[in-house]
Design an enzyme around this catalytic site. Structure first.
Site, PDB file in Angstrom:
ATOM      1  N   ASP A 169      40.369  49.427  43.492  1.00 24.68           N
ATOM      2  CA  ASP A 169      40.545  48.750  44.781  1.00 24.68           C
ATOM      3  C   ASP A 169      39.675  49.418  45.841  1.00 24.68           C
ATOM      4  O   ASP A 169      39.857  50.596  46.162  1.00 24.68           O
ATOM      5  CB  ASP A 169      42.020  48.824  45.194  1.00 24.68           C
ATOM      6  CG  ASP A 169      42.355  47.926  46.369  1.00 24.68           C
ATOM      7  OD1 ASP A 169      41.466  47.676  47.206  1.00 24.68           O
ATOM      8  OD2 ASP A 169      43.511  47.486  46.454  1.00 24.68           O
ATOM      9  N   HIS A 200      40.569  44.862  44.589  1.00 24.86           N
ATOM     10  CA  HIS A 200      41.444  44.218  45.556  1.00 24.86           C
ATOM     11  C   HIS A 200      41.346  42.692  45.431  1.00 24.86           C
ATOM     12  O   HIS A 200      40.268  42.147  45.253  1.00 24.86           O
ATOM     13  CB  HIS A 200      40.994  44.643  46.961  1.00 24.86           C
ATOM     14  CG  HIS A 200      41.969  44.366  48.050  1.00 24.86           C
ATOM     15  ND1 HIS A 200      43.042  45.196  48.319  1.00 24.86           N
ATOM     16  CD2 HIS A 200      42.029  43.372  48.948  1.00 24.86           C
ATOM     17  CE1 HIS A 200      43.711  44.723  49.342  1.00 24.86           C
ATOM     18  NE2 HIS A 200      43.121  43.611  49.740  1.00 24.86           N
TER      19      HIS A 200
END
Length: 231
Positions: A169, A200
């Site tokens: 992420d 993400h």
């Protein structure tokens, strides 16, 4: 598009939310907490999918104090930049109060015996805050940002929480993920799932960020979690 009007906790104003109703009676209600892009088509689709599973699903417009009806596309650079600007102006504490107002609305006006929440991105962070600060029955967060700074609130979590953490992420670096595990792995109410190499937004319904296999796995875990804790 079906919307409802939700009074604030102080009953001095109101805001709207997109609502999706299942055929027949709902087995419980789930609040879908938006990303920084507002209640956009992807968030509404999350509600529709939950309704297909038998839940009354509500996505409150949490940016209403800034501007009503924000709906942005993360794959369009200018709209992504605009979303970051709205996030910077957003009062998260007020957002949690609005989520509590949505919980109250679902219980009082929709007859929901149990209410859960699921949030994405900013909403993933807010789902964790909701678990610590409200009387929600169960909470799920996908790729929540900055949860390491909220770990002091974990002791207030009384009901089950599930967090989905993609290990690559770009907004949640490895040291933040490590802090989340260190602070939450032993919590009796919290379950963390890691998704190796994913970034993400992997569970978004539409757009370039989606990873089909990981989204399917995470959503299956979420479905099982709600089936257990909202029954």
């Amino acid at each position: 598009m079906t919307t409802v009007t939700i009074p604030t906790l102080d009953s001095d104003a109101s805001f709207t939310g997109y609502i999706a109703r299942p055929e027949g009676g709902a087995k419980a209600a789930v609040i879908v907490i938006q990303e920084i892009f507002g209640v956009n088509p992807g968030i509404r689709q999350k509600c529709d999918k939950l309704a297909a599973e038998g839940y009354l699903a509500l996505a409150p417009d949490l940016f209403w104090r800034l501007k009503t009806g924000i709906s942005l596309d993360p794959d369009i650079a200018a709209e992504f930049t605009e979303a970051l600007d709205w996030m910077g102006k957003f009062n998260q504490d007020a957002g949690i109060r609005d989520i509590q107002a949505a919980i109250n609305y679902l219980r009082a006006h929709e007859g929901a015996a149990k209410v859960g929440c699921v949030g994405y991105c900013l909403g993933g962070r807010l789902a964790f805050m909701t678990a610590a600060r409200t009387d929600i029955d169960a909470s799920v967060g996908y790729y929540g940002v900055g949860i390491d700074g909220l770990l002091g609130e974990a002791k207030a979590i009384a009901n089950p929480v599930m967090l989905h953490i993609p290990t690559a992420d770009g907004f949640v670096p490895p040291e933040t993920q490590a802090a989340m595990h260190a602070g939450l792995d032993d919590h009796p109410k919290v379950t963390l799932h890691d998704y190796a190499g994913l970034d993400h937004g992997f569970a978004t319904e539409v757009g370039k960020r989606r990873d089909e296999a990981a989204a399917t796995l995470a959503d299956a875990r979420t479905s099982a979690f709600f089936a257990e804790h909202l029954a």
